[in-house]
Design an enzyme around this catalytic site. Structure first.
Site, PDB file in Angstrom:
ATOM      1  N   ARG A  25      10.947   3.199  -3.201  1.00  0.00           N
ATOM      2  CA  ARG A  25       9.668   2.616  -3.641  1.00  0.00           C
ATOM      3  C   ARG A  25       9.794   1.148  -4.041  1.00  0.00           C
ATOM      4  O   ARG A  25       9.022   0.646  -4.847  1.00  0.00           O
ATOM      5  CB  ARG A  25       9.044   3.422  -4.788  1.00  0.00           C
ATOM      6  CG  ARG A  25       8.606   4.812  -4.365  1.00  0.00           C
ATOM      7  CD  ARG A  25       7.710   5.454  -5.406  1.00  0.00           C
ATOM      8  NE  ARG A  25       7.408   6.834  -5.030  1.00  0.00           N
ATOM      9  CZ  ARG A  25       7.277   7.846  -5.880  1.00  0.00           C
ATOM     10  NH1 ARG A  25       7.412   7.642  -7.177  1.00  0.00           N
ATOM     11  NH2 ARG A  25       6.994   9.053  -5.456  1.00  0.00           N
ATOM     12  N   ARG A  29       4.112  -1.183  -6.295  1.00  0.00           N
ATOM     13  CA  ARG A  29       3.375  -1.725  -7.434  1.00  0.00           C
ATOM     14  C   ARG A  29       4.214  -2.492  -8.443  1.00  0.00           C
ATOM     15  O   ARG A  29       3.666  -3.150  -9.323  1.00  0.00           O
ATOM     16  CB  ARG A  29       2.631  -0.588  -8.156  1.00  0.00           C
ATOM     17  CG  ARG A  29       1.407  -0.131  -7.387  1.00  0.00           C
ATOM     18  CD  ARG A  29       0.724   1.046  -8.054  1.00  0.00           C
ATOM     19  NE  ARG A  29       1.496   2.273  -7.915  1.00  0.00           N
ATOM     20  CZ  ARG A  29       1.132   3.443  -8.445  1.00  0.00           C
ATOM     21  NH1 ARG A  29       0.020   3.517  -9.152  1.00  0.00           N
ATOM     22  NH2 ARG A  29       1.862   4.528  -8.255  1.00  0.00           N
ATOM     23  N   ARG A  38      -2.827  -5.447  -2.309  1.00  0.00           N
ATOM     24  CA  ARG A  38      -3.491  -4.143  -2.436  1.00  0.00           C
ATOM     25  C   ARG A  38      -4.892  -4.281  -3.023  1.00  0.00           C
ATOM     26  O   ARG A  38      -5.820  -3.565  -2.645  1.00  0.00           O
ATOM     27  CB  ARG A  38      -2.611  -3.255  -3.320  1.00  0.00           C
ATOM     28  CG  ARG A  38      -3.160  -1.929  -3.719  1.00  0.00           C
ATOM     29  CD  ARG A  38      -3.017  -0.875  -2.638  1.00  0.00           C
ATOM     30  NE  ARG A  38      -3.268   0.429  -3.189  1.00  0.00           N
ATOM     31  CZ  ARG A  38      -4.468   0.874  -3.569  1.00  0.00           C
ATOM     32  NH1 ARG A  38      -5.511   0.097  -3.459  1.00  0.00           N
ATOM     33  NH2 ARG A  38      -4.604   2.090  -4.053  1.00  0.00           N
ATOM     34  N   ASP A  75       3.927   6.572   4.110  1.00  0.00           N
ATOM     35  CA  ASP A  75       3.831   7.724   3.226  1.00  0.00           C
ATOM     36  C   ASP A  75       4.260   8.960   3.993  1.00  0.00           C
ATOM     37  O   ASP A  75       4.050   9.044   5.211  1.00  0.00           O
ATOM     38  CB  ASP A  75       2.388   7.902   2.723  1.00  0.00           C
ATOM     39  CG  ASP A  75       2.320   8.838   1.528  1.00  0.00           C
ATOM     40  OD1 ASP A  75       2.195  10.064   1.743  1.00  0.00           O
ATOM     41  OD2 ASP A  75       2.406   8.364   0.390  1.00  0.00           O
ATOM     42  N   TYR A 152       2.405  20.388   0.265  1.00  0.00           N
ATOM     43  CA  TYR A 152       1.136  19.663   0.149  1.00  0.00           C
ATOM     44  C   TYR A 152       0.049  20.280   1.032  1.00  0.00           C
ATOM     45  O   TYR A 152      -1.119  20.358   0.644  1.00  0.00           O
ATOM     46  CB  TYR A 152       1.326  18.196   0.525  1.00  0.00           C
ATOM     47  CG  TYR A 152       1.948  17.366  -0.571  1.00  0.00           C
ATOM     48  CD1 TYR A 152       1.228  17.045  -1.722  1.00  0.00           C
ATOM     49  CD2 TYR A 152       3.258  16.901  -0.469  1.00  0.00           C
ATOM     50  CE1 TYR A 152       1.788  16.276  -2.734  1.00  0.00           C
ATOM     51  CE2 TYR A 152       3.831  16.137  -1.473  1.00  0.00           C
ATOM     52  CZ  TYR A 152       3.088  15.827  -2.607  1.00  0.00           C
ATOM     53  OH  TYR A 152       3.657  15.073  -3.607  1.00  0.00           O
TER      54      TYR A 152
END
Length: 341
Positions: A25, A29, A38, A75, A152
Site C-alpha cells: 500500500r 493515502r 484522488r 485492487d 468477498y
C-alpha cells in the site's frame, strides 16, 4: 536494463549488496500527492480504472519514498468485477457487492474473462508504468488469492468473521470448489497477462487466510494458490502473502513460490527454519511507524536482525496504514538502505 535490480535479485533468491525495501500500500493515502489526485476524481474505482492515473499513482512512492520496487495501483476485487460480479467502493466503509454468490446458478453465470477485455485497464496501466519507470526499479503485479476473493463474493463486504463465506465451506463444499476453480482460472490468466504487460514479479495476497482453520485452509486455499504458483513460476518469481496463516509456511515452502511474505506476528527465525531457501518478505508491525523517528529506526533494525541467514525483502507485516506520517516511512526505508547486518 534495470538501474536498480536489488528487489528482483532478492525475489529470485540471489545475493544482494543490501536488503531491498518496499511497502504494501505504498501507493495511496499516506502521500499528499495521492490525496490531491484522488480528491479530483469521483472515487476510488475511477482511479483504478483510468490507466494513466493508476500509473501516475504507482510511480509516486518511487519519487517520494525512494523504494526499490513499484507495485501497480489496483485492487484485488477487479477480478470478481471482471467475472460478472461488480463491486462498489463505499467511502469509509470499504468494498460492497450489491449481488453475492448464493447458489450453483450464481456460480454458473460467472465468466472466465479474457484479461485484455475484462481487465484491460490494469494491463494498460502496467504498460504505461513500465515505460514511465524506464528501468528505475522492478514492477510488481498482483492478485488476490482465490479464498479471499470467494470470501468477498459470498459475504458481499468486509467482515470480522466472514461467517457466510466460511459457512459455505462446511455446508456446500462442492459449490465452494466450483467457485474457487473459476476464480483460480481467471486469476492465472490475469497474472499471466500482467507479466506480458510488464510485471516482473507477481504477488498473491490472501488477506483473509487467518480466519480459516488449518485443514480448511489447505483444502480451500493452499491447493489453489499452488495452482497459481505452478502456472506463474516458469515466467516470473512469485510471492505469497497469507496474513494470519502462520501454520501454512511449510505448505508454501513446498510450492513453486519464490518468496513468502510474513505478517508482523510471525517470527522470522522460525519461518526461516520452515521455509528452506525461500526469500522472506516483511515484517515490521505497521504501528511501529507511529513512533518517533528514533523508535522507527530502532524497530526497523531489530526486525532486520531477525531475518539474518537468508534472502530478505524488507516490508511491513501488512499494508501501511493511511494515517502514517510519510516522514516515518522514509526513516524506515532509509534505515533498511543503511543496514549492513
Amino acid at each position: 536494463m534495470l538501474k536498480n535490480d536489488l528487489f528482483l535479485r532478492a525475489a529470485r533468491g540471489e545475493a544482494t549488496e543490501r536488503t531491498p525495501v518496499w511497502l504494501m500500500r505504498q501507493a495511496g493515502r499516506i502521500l499528499p500527492e495521492y490525496r490531491a489526485l484522488r480528491g479530483r476524481l469521483s472515487g476510488f474505482k475511477e482511479l483504478v480504472e483510468t490507466p494513466a492515473l493508476a500509473a501516475e499513482v504507482t510511480i509516486q512512492p518511487i519519487d517520494a519514498l525512494d523504494v526499490d520496487a513499484a507495485i501497480i495501483f489496483s485492487d484485488i476485487l477487479v477480478v470478481p468485477d471482471a467475472m460478472g460480479l461488480p463491486y462498489e467502493m463505499v467511502e469509509a466503509r470499504g468494498p460492497l457487492f450489491p449481488n453475492v454468490i448464493k447458489s450453483a446458478a450464481d456460480v454458473e453465470k460467472l465468466r472466465i474473462p479474457d484479461p485484455e477485455e475484462g481487465l484491460g485497464y490494469v494491463l494498460e496501466a502496467l504498460r504505461i508504468t513500465k515505460k514511465a519507470l524506464n528501468g528505475r526499479v522492478p514492477l510488481i503485479g498482483f492478485a488476490g488469492a482465490p479464498w479471499t476473493i470467494l470470501a468477498y463474493m459470498v459475504e458481499g463486504h468486509g467482515s470480522k468473521t466472514f461467517s457466510k463465506a466460511r459457512g459455505m465451506l462446511y455446508r456446500e463444499p462442492a459449490l465452494a470448489h466450483q467457485l474457487l476453480a473459476k476464480i483460480t482460472a481467471t486469476t492465472i490468466a490475469y497474472l499471466k497477462a500482467q507479466v506480458a504487460a510488464g510485471a516482473q514479479v507477481v504477488q498473491v495476497f490472501d488477506s483473509w487466510a487467518g480466519i480459516l482453520p488449518p485443514d480448511h485452509y489447505r483444502e480451500f486455499s493452499t491447493r489453489y494458490i499452488t495452482e497459481i504458483t505452478e502456472a506463474l513460476a516458469p515466467l516470473v518469481p512469485v510471492t505469497v502473502f497469507a496474513k494470519g496463516a502462520w501454520w501454512a509456511v511449510e505448505d508454501f515452502a513446498a510450492t513453486s513460490c519464490r518468496t513468502i511474505g510474513l505478517d508482523w506476528n510471525q517470527d522470522p527465525a522460525q519461518v526461516r527454519l520452515q521455509a528452506g531457501n525461500k526469500t522472506l518478505q516483511g515484517n515490521l508491525d505497521p504501528c511501529a511507524l507511529y513512533g518517533t523517528p528514533e523508535q522507527v529506526k530502532a524497530a526497523t533494525e531489530t526486525m532486520l536482525r531477525k531475518f539474518a541467514g537468508g534472502p530478505h525483502i524488507a516490508n511491513l507485516g501488512h499494508g501501511v496504514y493511511p494515517d502514517t506520517n510519510p516522514d516515518n516511512v522514509r526513516v524506515f526505508v532509509d534505515t533498511v538502505k543503511a543496514w549492513r547486518g
